[in-house]
Design a protein around this motif. Sequence first.
Motif, short mmCIF file in Angstrom:
data_model
loop_
_atom_site.label_atom_id
_atom_site.label_comp_id
_atom_site.label_asym_id
_atom_site.label_seq_id
_atom_site.Cartn_x
_atom_site.Cartn_y
_atom_site.Cartn_z
N GLN A 169 -7.79 -2.80 22.58
CA GLN A 169 -6.35 -2.83 22.35
C GLN A 169 -6.07 -3.87 21.29
OE1 GLN A 169 -3.93 -3.66 25.82
NE2 GLN A 169 -2.26 -4.39 24.51
N MET A 170 -5.39 -3.45 20.22
CA MET A 170 -5.03 -4.37 19.15
C MET A 170 -3.52 -4.49 18.98
SD MET A 170 -8.05 -3.53 16.44
CE MET A 170 -7.65 -4.91 15.38
N LEU A 171 -2.79 -3.50 19.47
CA LEU A 171 -1.33 -3.54 19.38
C LEU A 171 -0.78 -4.35 20.55
CD1 LEU A 171 -0.75 0.23 18.49
CD2 LEU A 171 -0.74 -1.72 16.93
N GLY A 172 0.03 -5.34 20.24
CA GLY A 172 0.61 -6.16 21.29
C GLY A 172 -0.36 -7.19 21.85
N GLY A 173 -1.34 -7.56 21.07
CA GLY A 173 -2.35 -8.52 21.53
C GLY A 173 -3.72 -7.87 21.51
N PHE A 174 -4.74 -8.68 21.51
CA PHE A 174 -6.11 -8.17 21.44
C PHE A 174 -6.79 -8.28 22.79
CE2 PHE A 174 -10.66 -8.46 20.69
CZ PHE A 174 -10.86 -7.37 19.86
N SER A 175 -7.34 -7.16 23.25
CA SER A 175 -8.13 -7.18 24.48
C SER A 175 -9.18 -6.08 24.40
CB SER A 175 -7.25 -7.01 25.72
OG SER A 175 -6.52 -5.80 25.64
N MET A 176 -10.26 -6.28 25.16
CA MET A 176 -11.35 -5.31 25.19
C MET A 176 -11.75 -5.05 26.63
SD MET A 176 -13.82 -6.48 21.97
CE MET A 176 -15.19 -6.57 23.02
N TYR A 177 -12.15 -3.81 26.88
CA TYR A 177 -12.63 -3.40 28.19
C TYR A 177 -13.87 -2.55 27.99
CZ TYR A 177 -7.90 -4.73 29.43
OH TYR A 177 -6.74 -5.43 29.59
N TYR A 178 -14.87 -2.77 28.81
CA TYR A 178 -16.07 -1.96 28.76
C TYR A 178 -16.34 -1.46 30.17
CZ TYR A 178 -20.81 -0.41 27.72
OH TYR A 178 -21.95 0.35 27.55
N GLY A 179 -16.31 -0.14 30.32
CA GLY A 179 -16.47 0.44 31.65
C GLY A 179 -15.34 0.04 32.58
N GLN A 231 -0.34 13.78 13.82
CA GLN A 231 0.08 14.94 14.59
C GLN A 231 1.58 15.15 14.49
OE1 GLN A 231 -1.38 14.35 18.58
NE2 GLN A 231 -3.54 14.49 17.95
N ALA A 232 2.34 14.07 14.55
CA ALA A 232 3.80 14.17 14.44
C ALA A 232 4.21 14.70 13.07
CB ALA A 232 4.45 12.81 14.71
N LYS A 233 3.55 14.22 12.02
CA LYS A 233 3.86 14.71 10.68
C LYS A 233 3.56 16.19 10.56
CE LYS A 233 3.40 10.47 7.99
NZ LYS A 233 2.64 9.76 6.96
N ASN A 234 2.46 16.63 11.16
CA ASN A 234 2.11 18.05 11.12
C ASN A 234 3.13 18.89 11.88
OD1 ASN A 234 -0.17 17.66 9.56
ND2 ASN A 234 -1.53 17.49 11.32
N LEU A 235 3.63 18.38 13.00
CA LEU A 235 4.64 19.11 13.76
C LEU A 235 5.94 19.25 12.97
CD1 LEU A 235 4.24 17.68 17.37
CD2 LEU A 235 3.78 20.01 16.61
N TRP A 236 6.24 18.24 12.15
CA TRP A 236 7.47 18.25 11.36
C TRP A 236 7.25 18.83 9.98
CZ3 TRP A 236 9.21 12.60 12.69
CH2 TRP A 236 9.68 12.58 14.00
N GLY A 237 6.15 19.50 9.76
CA GLY A 237 5.90 20.16 8.49
C GLY A 237 5.25 19.27 7.44
N GLY A 238 4.88 18.07 7.79
CA GLY A 238 4.18 17.20 6.86
C GLY A 238 5.02 16.64 5.74
N ARG A 275 -12.58 3.78 22.32
CA ARG A 275 -11.15 4.09 22.15
C ARG A 275 -10.49 2.85 21.57
NH1 ARG A 275 -8.14 5.89 27.18
NH2 ARG A 275 -6.57 6.23 25.60
N VAL A 276 -9.83 3.04 20.43
CA VAL A 276 -9.13 1.94 19.76
C VAL A 276 -7.67 2.37 19.63
CG1 VAL A 276 -9.04 0.45 17.73
CG2 VAL A 276 -11.24 1.37 18.49
N ASP A 277 -6.76 1.57 20.17
CA ASP A 277 -5.36 1.99 20.18
C ASP A 277 -4.78 2.18 18.78
OD1 ASP A 277 -5.14 -0.73 19.55
OD2 ASP A 277 -3.62 -1.16 21.06
N THR A 278 -5.22 1.39 17.81
CA THR A 278 -4.69 1.56 16.45
C THR A 278 -5.12 2.89 15.85
OG1 THR A 278 -6.55 0.29 15.56
CG2 THR A 278 -4.48 -0.90 15.94
N VAL A 279 -6.34 3.32 16.14
CA VAL A 279 -6.84 4.62 15.66
C VAL A 279 -6.06 5.74 16.34
CG1 VAL A 279 -8.85 6.16 15.57
CG2 VAL A 279 -9.12 3.72 15.10
N GLU A 280 -5.86 5.62 17.65
CA GLU A 280 -5.09 6.63 18.38
C GLU A 280 -3.65 6.70 17.88
OE1 GLU A 280 -5.62 5.56 22.50
OE2 GLU A 280 -7.65 6.40 22.54
N PHE A 281 -3.07 5.55 17.54
CA PHE A 281 -1.71 5.51 17.00
C PHE A 281 -1.63 6.25 15.66
CE2 PHE A 281 1.75 3.29 14.68
CZ PHE A 281 2.80 3.61 15.52
N GLN A 282 -2.61 6.00 14.79
CA GLN A 282 -2.64 6.69 13.49
C GLN A 282 -2.79 8.20 13.68
OE1 GLN A 282 -5.87 4.57 11.63
NE2 GLN A 282 -4.49 3.12 10.63
N GLU A 283 -3.60 8.62 14.65
CA GLU A 283 -3.77 10.05 14.92
C GLU A 283 -2.46 10.66 15.44
OE1 GLU A 283 -6.27 12.18 14.23
OE2 GLU A 283 -7.09 10.45 13.17
#
Length: 141
Positions: free
Chosen positions: A9-19, A123-130, A111-119
Amino acid sequence: MQKKVLQIQMLGGFSMYYGGEAIALNKVGRSKSLRLFQMLLLSLPGGISKSEIMDNLYGWNENVEMANRNKNLNNLIYRLKGQFAALGLPEQDYVEIKGNKCYFKYDLPIRVDTVEFQETIKQAKNLWGGGKTEFIPLESQ
């Protein structure tokens, strides 16, 4: 058997979780190791130039030889690998250098929240026609 997931997690602070368990890369939030790791994560998947990393970590100074900065970066990458192993992550080379670029390399599920946010934005841009969307201020609605 499912593989453990490295969640960052990088948005709203940095934290990591493994398993599912919280892990701390370094007790000092502004350490060079942590800053390098964050730069590599933010540059996924395209990588980041070594000179940009060195400028951010060591500053730019024409009196400091490039060879020294490069040596310092290589040492930092080596220490970062040791920190990952100490955290219980699988031993592997997490930082790959190809030419003049550095990449975060991993063979475990991540899983990286910043990567998921960019994805999600893509997706939103594609739904709105880009195309460009019109901004309507709340006051005029």
